[in-house]
Design a protein around this motif. Structure first.
Motif, PDB file in Angstrom:
ATOM      1  N   TYR A 102       0.822  -1.214   0.000  1.00  0.00           N
ATOM      2  CA  TYR A 102       0.000   0.000   0.000  1.00  0.00           C
ATOM      3  C   TYR A 102       0.856   1.264   0.000  1.00  0.00           C
ATOM      4  CZ  TYR A 102      -4.394  -2.415   0.171  1.00  0.00           C
ATOM      5  OH  TYR A 102      -5.474  -3.175  -0.176  1.00  0.00           O
ATOM      6  N   ASP A 103       2.181   1.114  -0.140  1.00  0.00           N
ATOM      7  CA  ASP A 103       3.030   2.292  -0.263  1.00  0.00           C
ATOM      8  C   ASP A 103       2.656   3.076  -1.528  1.00  0.00           C
ATOM      9  OD1 ASP A 103       4.426   2.067   1.999  1.00  0.00           O
ATOM     10  OD2 ASP A 103       6.273   1.258   1.105  1.00  0.00           O
ATOM     11  N   LYS A 104       2.932   4.357  -1.477  1.00  0.00           N
ATOM     12  CA  LYS A 104       2.557   5.224  -2.607  1.00  0.00           C
ATOM     13  C   LYS A 104       3.282   4.825  -3.895  1.00  0.00           C
ATOM     14  CE  LYS A 104       0.105   9.013  -1.205  1.00  0.00           C
ATOM     15  NZ  LYS A 104       0.145   8.966   0.276  1.00  0.00           N
ATOM     16  N   ASP A 105       4.528   4.348  -3.750  1.00  0.00           N
ATOM     17  CA  ASP A 105       5.304   4.070  -4.964  1.00  0.00           C
ATOM     18  C   ASP A 105       5.042   2.685  -5.543  1.00  0.00           C
ATOM     19  OD1 ASP A 105       6.430   2.829  -2.801  1.00  0.00           O
ATOM     20  OD2 ASP A 105       8.474   2.921  -3.614  1.00  0.00           O
ATOM     21  N   VAL A 106       4.083   1.943  -4.955  1.00  0.00           N
ATOM     22  CA  VAL A 106       3.811   0.607  -5.488  1.00  0.00           C
ATOM     23  C   VAL A 106       2.742   0.709  -6.565  1.00  0.00           C
ATOM     24  CG1 VAL A 106       2.842  -1.636  -4.948  1.00  0.00           C
ATOM     25  CG2 VAL A 106       4.510  -0.613  -3.417  1.00  0.00           C
ATOM     26  N   ASP A 107       3.031   0.092  -7.709  1.00  0.00           N
ATOM     27  CA  ASP A 107       2.091   0.087  -8.823  1.00  0.00           C
ATOM     28  C   ASP A 107       1.250  -1.183  -8.733  1.00  0.00           C
ATOM     29  OD1 ASP A 107       0.791   0.212 -11.218  1.00  0.00           O
ATOM     30  OD2 ASP A 107       2.554   0.839 -12.352  1.00  0.00           O
ATOM     31  N   VAL A 108      -0.052  -1.048  -8.894  1.00  0.00           N
ATOM     32  CA  VAL A 108      -0.901  -2.239  -8.746  1.00  0.00           C
ATOM     33  C   VAL A 108      -0.732  -3.221  -9.884  1.00  0.00           C
ATOM     34  CG1 VAL A 108      -2.665  -1.159  -7.334  1.00  0.00           C
ATOM     35  CG2 VAL A 108      -2.893  -1.090  -9.814  1.00  0.00           C
ATOM     36  N   VAL A 109      -0.296  -2.735 -11.056  1.00  0.00           N
ATOM     37  CA  VAL A 109      -0.210  -3.651 -12.195  1.00  0.00           C
ATOM     38  C   VAL A 109       0.807  -4.773 -11.953  1.00  0.00           C
ATOM     39  CG1 VAL A 109       0.446  -3.784 -14.630  1.00  0.00           C
ATOM     40  CG2 VAL A 109      -1.173  -2.057 -13.882  1.00  0.00           C
ATOM     41  N   PRO A 110       2.073  -4.451 -11.611  1.00  0.00           N
ATOM     42  CA  PRO A 110       2.995  -5.548 -11.294  1.00  0.00           C
ATOM     43  C   PRO A 110       2.592  -6.301 -10.024  1.00  0.00           C
ATOM     44  CG  PRO A 110       4.053  -3.413 -10.984  1.00  0.00           C
ATOM     45  CD  PRO A 110       2.748  -3.155 -11.644  1.00  0.00           C
ATOM     46  N   LEU A 111       1.962  -5.588  -9.086  1.00  0.00           N
ATOM     47  CA  LEU A 111       1.539  -6.279  -7.868  1.00  0.00           C
ATOM     48  C   LEU A 111       0.557  -7.396  -8.198  1.00  0.00           C
ATOM     49  CD1 LEU A 111       1.202  -6.548  -4.760  1.00  0.00           C
ATOM     50  CD2 LEU A 111      -0.739  -4.999  -4.995  1.00  0.00           C
ATOM     51  N   ARG A 112      -0.395  -7.090  -9.076  1.00  0.00           N
ATOM     52  CA  ARG A 112      -1.400  -8.108  -9.410  1.00  0.00           C
ATOM     53  C   ARG A 112      -0.814  -9.216 -10.272  1.00  0.00           C
ATOM     54  NH1 ARG A 112      -5.836  -3.652 -10.414  1.00  0.00           N
ATOM     55  NH2 ARG A 112      -6.369  -3.213  -8.255  1.00  0.00           N
ATOM     56  N   ALA A 113       0.320  -8.906 -10.921  1.00  0.00           N
ATOM     57  CA  ALA A 113       1.015  -9.985 -11.614  1.00  0.00           C
ATOM     58  C   ALA A 113       1.674 -10.911 -10.601  1.00  0.00           C
ATOM     59  CB  ALA A 113       2.054  -9.412 -12.564  1.00  0.00           C
ATOM     60  N   GLN A 114       2.091 -10.358  -9.436  1.00  0.00           N
ATOM     61  CA  GLN A 114       2.742 -11.190  -8.413  1.00  0.00           C
ATOM     62  C   GLN A 114       1.725 -11.907  -7.536  1.00  0.00           C
ATOM     63  OE1 GLN A 114       5.257  -7.792  -7.181  1.00  0.00           O
ATOM     64  NE2 GLN A 114       6.791  -9.361  -6.738  1.00  0.00           N
ATOM     65  N   VAL A 115       0.592 -11.238  -7.311  1.00  0.00           N
ATOM     66  CA  VAL A 115      -0.455 -11.836  -6.496  1.00  0.00           C
ATOM     67  C   VAL A 115      -1.673 -12.029  -7.380  1.00  0.00           C
ATOM     68  CG1 VAL A 115      -1.813 -11.611  -4.393  1.00  0.00           C
ATOM     69  CG2 VAL A 115       0.456 -10.589  -4.514  1.00  0.00           C
ATOM     70  N   GLY A 116      -1.821 -13.238  -7.928  1.00  0.00           N
ATOM     71  CA  GLY A 116      -2.914 -13.513  -8.855  1.00  0.00           C
ATOM     72  C   GLY A 116      -4.190 -13.836  -8.103  1.00  0.00           C
ATOM     73  N   MET A 117      -5.294 -13.833  -8.835  1.00  0.00           N
ATOM     74  CA  MET A 117      -6.562 -14.073  -8.157  1.00  0.00           C
ATOM     75  C   MET A 117      -7.480 -14.940  -9.012  1.00  0.00           C
ATOM     76  SD  MET A 117      -8.722 -11.380  -6.033  1.00  0.00           S
ATOM     77  CE  MET A 117      -9.961 -11.936  -4.886  1.00  0.00           C
ATOM     78  N   VAL A 118      -8.145 -15.865  -8.338  1.00  0.00           N
ATOM     79  CA  VAL A 118      -9.163 -16.704  -8.973  1.00  0.00           C
ATOM     80  C   VAL A 118     -10.478 -16.389  -8.279  1.00  0.00           C
ATOM     81  CG1 VAL A 118      -9.920 -19.064  -9.421  1.00  0.00           C
ATOM     82  CG2 VAL A 118      -7.493 -18.500  -9.504  1.00  0.00           C
ATOM     83  N   PHE A 119     -11.526 -16.173  -9.063  1.00  0.00           N
ATOM     84  CA  PHE A 119     -12.756 -15.640  -8.492  1.00  0.00           C
ATOM     85  C   PHE A 119     -13.794 -16.723  -8.240  1.00  0.00           C
ATOM     86  CE2 PHE A 119     -10.524 -12.306 -10.600  1.00  0.00           C
ATOM     87  CZ  PHE A 119     -10.657 -11.240  -9.733  1.00  0.00           C
ATOM     88  N   GLN A 120     -14.824 -16.308  -7.549  1.00  0.00           N
ATOM     89  CA  GLN A 120     -15.879 -17.224  -7.147  1.00  0.00           C
ATOM     90  C   GLN A 120     -16.557 -17.861  -8.353  1.00  0.00           C
ATOM     91  OE1 GLN A 120     -18.568 -15.310  -4.522  1.00  0.00           O
ATOM     92  NE2 GLN A 120     -19.833 -17.106  -4.213  1.00  0.00           N
ATOM     93  N   LYS A 121     -17.000 -16.992  -9.274  1.00  0.00           N
ATOM     94  CA  LYS A 121     -17.644 -17.494 -10.475  1.00  0.00           C
ATOM     95  C   LYS A 121     -16.571 -17.580 -11.551  1.00  0.00           C
ATOM     96  CE  LYS A 121     -21.442 -16.178 -13.400  1.00  0.00           C
ATOM     97  NZ  LYS A 121     -21.118 -15.083 -14.297  1.00  0.00           N
ATOM     98  N   PRO A 122     -16.496 -18.731 -12.241  1.00  0.00           N
ATOM     99  CA  PRO A 122     -15.497 -18.802 -13.323  1.00  0.00           C
ATOM    100  C   PRO A 122     -15.750 -17.663 -14.306  1.00  0.00           C
ATOM    101  CG  PRO A 122     -16.549 -20.934 -12.989  1.00  0.00           C
ATOM    102  CD  PRO A 122     -17.274 -19.956 -12.114  1.00  0.00           C
ATOM    103  N   ASN A 123     -14.716 -16.892 -14.585  1.00  0.00           N
ATOM    104  CA  ASN A 123     -14.925 -15.724 -15.450  1.00  0.00           C
ATOM    105  C   ASN A 123     -13.903 -15.662 -16.568  1.00  0.00           C
ATOM    106  OD1 ASN A 123     -12.780 -15.181 -13.810  1.00  0.00           O
ATOM    107  ND2 ASN A 123     -13.414 -13.126 -13.228  1.00  0.00           N
ATOM    108  N   PRO A 124     -13.884 -16.702 -17.433  1.00  0.00           N
ATOM    109  CA  PRO A 124     -12.969 -16.599 -18.575  1.00  0.00           C
ATOM    110  C   PRO A 124     -13.378 -15.440 -19.464  1.00  0.00           C
ATOM    111  CG  PRO A 124     -14.505 -18.406 -18.885  1.00  0.00           C
ATOM    112  CD  PRO A 124     -14.709 -17.904 -17.493  1.00  0.00           C
TER     113      PRO A 124
END
Lengths: 280, 424
Positions: A102-124
């Motif tokens: 949550y630091d100001k200099d952290v970009d969410v785009v690479p963060l979400r590449a490092q922390v992936g997510m699978v959702f409740q409903k399959p969403n291809p």
């Protein structure tokens, strides 16, 4: 671990329902992610109260609890998916490999590449199976040409246990697969980006028992390479797939411990109520 | 307590089914009424308008008399050549018994006053016709046209007719010779407006509409879609965006004539753009269509399921990649539908064009965005306003042309939606 068991076997009196301080073992050695004093607010309403929890390497941690207890909210804080909700604010420290996400200099785009997510409903994506998997590596620039893309698509689908079923129809739309296959496709899509942590938000709630069993086996295999945090409503699933379990109740993290301990010898009265089915 | 629950249910059943039946009847009545109105509209317009697609022509043996024409080898000669005299001469040759000046005039009025232009155009194309006699079908005057088509009653007393007894005799003679007949009205589809109904065409107005629509589409679709994407996907939801949203919704409901006045004040008076030009018409239509497109685009962006957005963000797509790779393709069919329906509305719009001078009487077919032009609905208005009987069928025919365009555009909207619609 042995030490913990000794401690549990003494069968001390349970912590009372009124006490909302986290009991058990929220910390692990050499954690992948650390969460310290995390509070989440939706506008004025506080959804998560002061949660402290570690996510270890190569482990599956299950988050259980009654509906509305904040487990999904907490999970979505781990890759800043809550950023998309305008009135949601997160206070506290969540670190990935020692760096506060949550630091100001952290970009969410690479963060979400490092922390992936699978959702409740399959969403291809409404695109072909191939494109579904290739999309992540393509936008991040992991692949330069068709051969590299083919390779990453194949290895990802193999890791997700879907390759044998779809190798002859990679150009068909991802939405044409069955629910369980779609969810494994979503897992393959997440793996293709090469994350360190995979977050799963009730990945099997829309699936039948056979598809669920396949996903659970897959989660167990994935543990070798990834840290996995899974939110689930099914206590059986939590006990089958996870090494550690965290029990949430109305925004509080009540108890964390090894899965066996939480289910067999809970320390907190609320946890016992929930896992024995007396409540929730 | 002898009455069980099932008895109570059974007792109320009849009432429930009656209510349903009543509702179905209302629905069928509503559909039937709207279909009847629609059928009435189409039938009344087509029945008066279909005759305009044919036109009465008179066959003449035209002698290209070098004495009358003079020198036709250069532009000045052509410009000063007396082509009307050629037409009259040919006509008088067919009726040698006509001698008096008054009768000759009556005879000459059977042929359209525009016939001489066709003779001239023929000569320009074939300069070696000079000194030869050619069989030519020339358009008849609109009074003759009305008589042949049966819109004028031959049985009326002479004073109440546009054509007198002598003229009707001549027409009957021509009919007997087979020298007068109805043919496909190419004129109607190829030329601009005219004061003479038999020489008036829809092409000028259609091109005016086309140029106007091009400007409207080029401006309103990109601007509208970009505005919708920004407001829906990127802008923070706060008081400002709320105010903007309310204002856009209000703009969509503003009467179109107000946009016309705005165009007059801003584009013509302030920026000094040309009057009667499709460019200005297109700009005004853009202002009018923009809110419609923004609203439709926002609605279709909203209808894209959040799961697709989450999926894209979850693999690390940036906001813009999410929008352009995943959300936009799914929202595009809805956007296109909104745009085409907005365009169709603009195509049928008259009031704002009156304000910016596109209501002028313009004979030439516009060839660009700044040429004076008129538009299809304005042409309908102008013709409906004309006193000549011949314009009655032209008006209906122009409505048919406009409706054809509108139906085609709506059909295109449906086809595009079906083609690009993806299911998930």
């Amino acid at each position: 671990m042995e030490k913990k068991r000794d401690f549990i076997s003494k069968k001390e009196p349970l912590v009372s329902r009124e006490n909302r301080k986290t009991v058990g073992y929220p910390n692990v050695e050499n954690p992948r992610m650390t969460c310290r004093n995390v509070n989440v607010y939706y506008g004025d309403k506080q959804a998560i109260n002061d949660v402290t929890l570690d996510i270890g390497r190569n482990e599956v941690i299950a988050m259980i609890g009654p509906s509305g207890c904040g487990k999904s909210t907490f999970l979505r804080c781990l890759n800043r998916m809550n950023d998309t909700i305008d009135f949601c604010s997160v206070v506290g420290n969540i670190s990935l490999d020692g760096k506060n996400i949550y630091d100001k200099d952290v970009d969410v785009v690479p963060l979400r590449a490092q922390v992936g997510m699978v959702f409740q409903k399959p969403n291809p994506f409404p695109k072909s199976i191939y494109e579904n998997v290739a999309y992540g590596p393509k936008i991040h620039g992991f692949v330069q040409n068709r051969t590299e893309t083919d390779e990453i698509v194949e290895t990802s689908l193999k890791k997700a246990g879907l390759w044998e079923e779809v190798k002859d129809r990679l150009n068909q739309p991802g939405t044409s697969l069955s629910g369980g296959q779609q969810q494994r496709l979503c897992i393959a899509r997440t793996i293709a980006v090469g994350p360190e942590v995979i977050l799963m938000d009730e990945p099997c709630s829309a699936l039948d028992p056979i598809a669920t069993a396949r996903i659970e086996d897959l989660i167990d295999e994935l543990r070798e390479n990834f840290s996995i945090a899974i939110v689930t409503h099914s206590m059986q699933q939590a006990s089958r797939v996870s090494q550690r379990t965290a029990y949430f109740h109305l925004g509080d993290l009540i108890e964390v411990g090894s899965t066996d301990q939480v289910f067999l010898n809970p320390l907190h009265q609320l946890t016992e109520d929930y896992v024995t089915g007396r409540f929730g | 307590m002898s009455e069980t629950n099932i008895d109570i249910v059974n007792k109320g059943l009849g009432k429930r089914y009656r209510a349903e039946k009543r509702f179905r009847i209302y629905g069928v009545c509503a559909i039937a009424a709207s279909l009847i109105f629609l059928a009435f509209l189409f039938i009344s317009i087509s029945s008066t308008g279909y005759t305009a697609f044919q036109q009465t022509f008179i066959r003449l043996s035209v002698y290209f008399d070098p004495e009358i024409l003079g020198d036709t080898t250069n532009r000045e000669g052509l410009a000063s050549a007396n082509f009307p005299a050629i037409v009259k001469q040919s006509l008088f040759k067919m009726f040698p018994e006509v001698q008096s000046r008054g009768e000759k005039k009556q005879l000459a009025s059977l042929i359209s006053s525009g016939a001489s232009y066709y003779i001239r155009d023929m000569l320009i194309e074939n300069p070696d016709f000079v000194g030869e006699t050619i069989q030519v079908w020339l358009p008849a005057d609109d009074d003759v046209d009305m008589l042949i088509k049966g819109h004028s009653d031959r049985g009326l007393v002479e004073a109440e007719r546009r054509l007198n007894d002598r003229q009707i005799d001549w027409i009957q003679q021509l009919e007997k010779d087979g020298s007068i007949e109805k043919r496909f009205n190419k004129i109607f589809f190829t030329v601009g407006d005219s004061r003479e109904p038999e020489l008036a065409g829809i092409w000028g107005a259609a091109s005016g509409s086309f140029f106007t629509m091009v400007i409207t589409l080029l401006l309103s679709f990109p601007i509208g879609v970009a505005a919708a994407i920004y407001l829906e996907e990127f802008a923070k939801k706060n008081r400002w965006t709320d105010i903007i949203e309310v204002n856009i919704n209000n703009l969509a409901a503003v009467p179109s004539i107000v946009f016309g006045l705005l165009g007059l004040a801003v584009f013509l008076n302030f920026f000094g753009m040309p009057r009667s030009a499709p460019l200005v018409g297109g700009l005004v239509m853009t202002l009018m269509t923009l809110p419609v497109i923004i609203i439709a685009s926002r609605a279709s962006l909203k209808s894209v399921p959040p799961s697709i957005r989450e999926a894209a963000l979850g693999v690390g797509a940036s906001q813009m990649q999410m929008v352009f790779h995943h959300v936009l393709p799914l929202a595009l069919p809805g956007m296109l539908t909104g745009a085409i329906i907005g365009m169709a509305r603009a195509l049928g719009e008259t009031a704002p064009l009156l304000m910016i001078g596109m209501v002028a009487f313009i004979v030439d077919v516009p060839s660009g965005f700044t040429d004076p032009a008129t538009a299809l609905p304005v042409q309908i208005y102008l013709w409906a306003d004309s006193p000549e009987k011949g314009f009655l069928e032209k008006t209906s025919a122009a409505i048919m042309v406009l409706l054809t365009f509108l139906i085609a555009m709506n059909a295109l909207a449906v086809i595009l939606r079906k083609k690009f619609e993806k299911r998930w």
